[in-house]
Design an enzyme around this catalytic site. Structure first.
Site, PDB file in Angstrom:
ATOM      1  CG  PHE A  15       7.673   8.580 -41.490  1.00  0.00           C
ATOM      2  CD1 PHE A  15       8.987   8.850 -41.151  1.00  0.00           C
ATOM      3  CD2 PHE A  15       7.295   7.264 -41.682  1.00  0.00           C
ATOM      4  CE1 PHE A  15       9.912   7.832 -41.014  1.00  0.00           C
ATOM      5  CE2 PHE A  15       8.218   6.231 -41.550  1.00  0.00           C
ATOM      6  CZ  PHE A  15       9.526   6.523 -41.221  1.00  0.00           C
ATOM      7  N   GLY A  16       4.311  11.634 -40.925  1.00  0.00           N
ATOM      8  CA  GLY A  16       3.650  12.906 -41.210  1.00  0.00           C
ATOM      9  C   GLY A  16       3.312  13.672 -39.940  1.00  0.00           C
ATOM     10  CD  GLU A 176      13.751  -2.885 -48.532  1.00  0.00           C
ATOM     11  OE1 GLU A 176      13.008  -2.741 -47.555  1.00  0.00           O
ATOM     12  OE2 GLU A 176      14.435  -1.959 -49.015  1.00  0.00           O
ATOM     13  CG  ASP A 305       1.219   5.970 -46.334  1.00  0.00           C
ATOM     14  OD1 ASP A 305       1.969   6.670 -47.045  1.00  0.00           O
ATOM     15  OD2 ASP A 305       1.561   4.877 -45.839  1.00  0.00           O
ATOM     16  CD  GLN A 321      12.334  12.180 -47.720  1.00  0.00           C
ATOM     17  OE1 GLN A 321      11.935  13.327 -47.773  1.00  0.00           O
ATOM     18  NE2 GLN A 321      13.274  11.808 -46.862  1.00  0.00           N
TER      19      GLN A 321
HETATM   20  C1  LIG Z   1       6.889  -2.624 -44.285  1.00  0.00           C
HETATM   21  C2  LIG Z   1       6.946  -1.225 -44.841  1.00  0.00           C
HETATM   22  C3  LIG Z   1       8.114  -0.783 -45.453  1.00  0.00           C
HETATM   23  C4  LIG Z   1       8.200   0.504 -45.961  1.00  0.00           C
HETATM   24  N1  LIG Z   1       9.364   0.902 -46.542  1.00  0.00           N
HETATM   25  C5  LIG Z   1       9.480   2.175 -46.959  1.00  0.00           C
HETATM   26  C6  LIG Z   1      10.706   2.660 -47.488  1.00  0.00           C
HETATM   27  O1  LIG Z   1      11.693   1.901 -47.582  1.00  0.00           O
HETATM   28  N2  LIG Z   1      10.784   3.951 -47.875  1.00  0.00           N
HETATM   29  C7  LIG Z   1       9.705   4.792 -47.782  1.00  0.00           C
HETATM   30  O2  LIG Z   1       9.819   5.978 -48.101  1.00  0.00           O
HETATM   31  N3  LIG Z   1       8.530   4.374 -47.296  1.00  0.00           N
HETATM   32  C8  LIG Z   1       8.396   3.085 -46.885  1.00  0.00           C
HETATM   33  N4  LIG Z   1       7.203   2.652 -46.382  1.00  0.00           N
HETATM   34  C9  LIG Z   1       6.036   3.561 -46.421  1.00  0.00           C
HETATM   35  C10 LIG Z   1       6.115   4.564 -45.286  1.00  0.00           C
HETATM   36  O3  LIG Z   1       6.398   3.911 -44.065  1.00  0.00           O
HETATM   37  C11 LIG Z   1       4.806   5.305 -45.217  1.00  0.00           C
HETATM   38  O4  LIG Z   1       4.606   5.956 -46.443  1.00  0.00           O
HETATM   39  C12 LIG Z   1       4.812   6.321 -44.090  1.00  0.00           C
HETATM   40  O5  LIG Z   1       4.915   5.673 -42.855  1.00  0.00           O
HETATM   41  C13 LIG Z   1       3.547   7.169 -44.128  1.00  0.00           C
HETATM   42  O6  LIG Z   1       3.571   8.068 -43.064  1.00  0.00           O
HETATM   43  P1  LIG Z   1       2.204   8.510 -42.366  1.00  0.00           P
HETATM   44  O7  LIG Z   1       2.581   9.541 -41.358  1.00  0.00           O
HETATM   45  O8  LIG Z   1       1.203   8.819 -43.397  1.00  0.00           O
HETATM   46  O9  LIG Z   1       1.688   7.201 -41.657  1.00  0.00           O
HETATM   47  P2  LIG Z   1       2.394   6.285 -40.574  1.00  0.00           P
HETATM   48  O10 LIG Z   1       3.842   6.513 -40.509  1.00  0.00           O
HETATM   49  O11 LIG Z   1       1.897   4.917 -40.858  1.00  0.00           O
HETATM   50  O12 LIG Z   1       1.780   6.799 -39.207  1.00  0.00           O
HETATM   51  C14 LIG Z   1       0.406   6.691 -38.928  1.00  0.00           C
HETATM   52  C15 LIG Z   1       0.259   6.807 -37.422  1.00  0.00           C
HETATM   53  O13 LIG Z   1      -1.098   7.010 -37.121  1.00  0.00           O
HETATM   54  C16 LIG Z   1      -1.467   6.199 -36.040  1.00  0.00           C
HETATM   55  N5  LIG Z   1      -2.903   5.941 -36.174  1.00  0.00           N
HETATM   56  C17 LIG Z   1      -3.525   5.342 -37.209  1.00  0.00           C
HETATM   57  N6  LIG Z   1      -4.849   5.342 -37.009  1.00  0.00           N
HETATM   58  C18 LIG Z   1      -5.061   5.954 -35.821  1.00  0.00           C
HETATM   59  C19 LIG Z   1      -6.221   6.252 -35.065  1.00  0.00           C
HETATM   60  N7  LIG Z   1      -7.436   5.918 -35.499  1.00  0.00           N
HETATM   61  N8  LIG Z   1      -6.078   6.883 -33.886  1.00  0.00           N
HETATM   62  C20 LIG Z   1      -4.855   7.220 -33.423  1.00  0.00           C
HETATM   63  N9  LIG Z   1      -3.715   6.955 -34.100  1.00  0.00           N
HETATM   64  C21 LIG Z   1      -3.823   6.344 -35.276  1.00  0.00           C
HETATM   65  C22 LIG Z   1      -0.617   4.963 -36.176  1.00  0.00           C
HETATM   66  O14 LIG Z   1      -0.457   4.292 -34.926  1.00  0.00           O
HETATM   67  C23 LIG Z   1       0.700   5.556 -36.681  1.00  0.00           C
HETATM   68  O15 LIG Z   1       1.570   5.900 -35.633  1.00  0.00           O
HETATM   69  C24 LIG Z   1       7.088   1.369 -45.872  1.00  0.00           C
HETATM   70  C25 LIG Z   1       5.908   0.929 -45.253  1.00  0.00           C
HETATM   71  C26 LIG Z   1       5.854  -0.358 -44.737  1.00  0.00           C
HETATM   72  C27 LIG Z   1       4.583  -0.821 -44.061  1.00  0.00           C
END
Ligand SMILES: Cc1cc2nc3c(=O)[nH]c(=O)nc-3n(C[C@H](O)[C@H](O)[C@H](O)COP(=O)(O)OP(=O)(O)OC[C@H]3O[C@@H](n4cnc5c(N)ncnc54)[C@H](O)[C@@H]3O)c2cc1C
Length: 441
Positions: A15-16, A176, A305, A321
């Site tokens: 997402f980020g 859920e 995260d 979000q």
């Molecule tokens: C089962 C579940 C249900 C959820 N339900 C909700 C909800 O209903 N509402 C809500 O708001 N949030 C929900 N969340 C939380 C939400 O999904 C996260 O807060 C969000 O995805 C965080 O975004 P991000 O970009 O920080 O990380 P992510 O979306 O997790 O993306 C991280 C990315 O980095 C990549 N990555 C990681 N390490 C490496 C590396 N070393 N090298 C290359 N790539 C890498 C991964 O492959 C991934 O694509 C849920 C999470 C889970 C697990």
């Protein structure tokens, strides 16, 4: 790096990272997005893959496809293993090479989180968590195999533990999952077995907290607990699990025999803090400044995260979000810097609210002073989740599947798929003396 055109490296296409890449589409920069998966995953619907409502391809899209029209962005499939902030480069293990050096002028780390077993890593063998598509398919396999094994088992005394499903953690994912599993057994599977009665399956939701959905208003937590119990879920609160092994769990001194235990509790951030040798919070998330940069490194930004930031004295939650808004902010920040414009005001999260769904036609919603439970909240939940899926093709496909499931009770994807075996070995649910919990991953 040459001073021709600046390079922005984004690690993570969740997402980020994806929001940051899109926000840089008009920037005069070379954007390189590196992810170890080739797809962007909509994690909030992972539980629907694990419970057979949706197929994996309905909640994930190739990152390359999503960014296909963004000419300044190159997508690389690879795992980042470290950062050298002095040399301004990251190290990448790509498909066939290790330690490839990718230099940057600006670095955005958006690597998300993984499971945390709160110091009990030994639980992982017996209680898989739900974070990736592979996890969801593996859990789906386990659930469906448990029913298959029970149907094939002549001795009814063995049906009990095969048809007992334990979920550890009553946050949104656990709640859920529990609701969706209750509907799976009571609707989709109910008439398909001859020797066993799927509706006799026991679904146990355990949490050490005093209520389910601990971050929601008490009234909504109580409503969700009632709803779960109406669906037949056994809710056990106030005690964590003392032990998880191949025979089930021990909670408050009592053994619950189960062949399927699923971990829906904590998360731990990615090792980005270690790569940067930066200050982290207790959970290991990188402490960022008000503009999301790392202290002493205005060229490094951490979002989602894996970042730790307080707003009005409280840490921002690990939700989609926050990650999306931080990603967009970061893109704008770097865009302005490259364009020689003044920096934007500090990042501020706009909380649109929280939701959780509990089975068919029921959700809870909390937004500002609005607190809603029931069908209306469920409609809002469905609309928001459809809106945030990455591509319109997924929106159409998920919408059609939901309508079908709502009307017929049928699930969309109930295949047991053993990706790593053509021998049928991992078609077995492990017994206590023969445990192969990760065989299908
Ligand atoms: C089962 C579940 C249900 C959820 N339900 C909700 C909800 O209903 N509402 C809500 O708001 N949030 C929900 N969340 C939380 C939400 O999904 C996260 O807060 C969000 O995805 C965080 O975004 P991000 O970009 O920080 O990380 P992510 O979306 O997790 O993306 C991280 C990315 O980095 C990549 N990555 C990681 N390490 C490496 C590396 N070393 N090298 C290359 N790539 C890498 C991964 O492959 C991934 O694509 C849920 C999470 C889970 C697990």
């Amino acid at each position: 790096m040459s001073d021709a055109i600046p390079r922005v490296v984004i690690v993570g296409g969740g997402f980020g990272g994806l929001a940051a890449a899109k926000a840089l589409r008009k920037t005069n920069a070379e954007v390189i997005l590196i992810d170890r998966q080739n797809h962007h995953l909509f994690q909030p619907l992972l539980y629907q893959v694990a419970t057979s409502v949706l197929g994996p391809g309905q909640i994930a899209s190739p990152i390359r496809g999503i960014l296909r029209t963004q000419r300044n962005c190159t997508v690389i499939l690879g795992e980042v293993t470290g950062v050298d902030s002095d040399r301004r480069c990251v190290f990448v293990d790509s498909v066939d090479r290790e330690g490839v050096i990718v230099e940057y002028d600006y670095l955005i780390l958006a690597t998300g989180a993984s499971h945390s077993y709160f110091g009990h890593d030994e639980f992982e063998r017996f209680a898989p968590g739900l974070k990736s598509l592979a996890d969801a398919v593996s859990i789906r396999n386990r659930i469906l195999k448990a029913f298959e094994q029970a149907e094939a088992e002549e001795d009814p005394r063995r049906h009990g533990d095969l048809l007992t499903f334990v979920l550890v953690g009553a946050g949104p994912t656990g709640v859920e999952m529990a609701g969706a599993m209750a509907e799976l057994v009571s609707r989709a599977l109910r008439s398909e077995f001859r020797r066993i009665d799927p509706t006799s399956a026991r679904i146990v939701l355990i949490d050490m907290g005093k209520r389910v959905l601990g971050t929601f208003a008490e009234k909504l937590s109580a409503a969700v607990q009632r709803r779960l119990e109406e669906l037949g879920v056994e809710v056990r609160l106030g005690h964590g699990v003392d032990r998880i092994d191949a025979d089930g769990v021990i909670v408050a001194g009592e053994r619950i025999a189960s062949k399927t235990v699923i971990w829906t509790a904590g998360v731990a951030p990615s090792p980005a803090g270690k790569w940067l040798k930066a200050a982290t919070d207790r959970a290991g998330r990188v402490r960022v400044q008000a503009d999301l940069t790392v202290t002493g490194h205005p060229e490094i930004v951490v979002v989602g995260d894996t970042a730790s930031l307080e707003q009005d004295g409280r840490p921002l939650p690990g939700v989609a979000q926050v990650a999306m808004q931080q990603g967009r902010y970061t893109g704008a920040l770097i865009h302005r810097r490259i364009g020689g414009k003044p920096a934007p005001p500090p990042f501020r999260y706009f909380d649109k609210g929280n939701m959780a769904v509990v089975g068919k036609g029921y959700a809870v919603l909390e937004s500002g002073r609005v607190r809603l439970s029931g069908f209306l909240a469920w409609m809002a939940w469905a609309a928001v989740h459809l809106e945030f899926l990455a591509q319109s093709s997924l929106r159409v496909s998920v919408f059609v599947q939901w309508v079908w499931t709502y009307l017929t009770g049928q699930r969309g994807s109930r295949l047991i798929v053993n990706h790593h075996s053509s021998l049928g070995v991992d078609a077995r649910v492990p017994s206590s003396s023969e445990h192969q919990p990760t065989a299908e991953r």
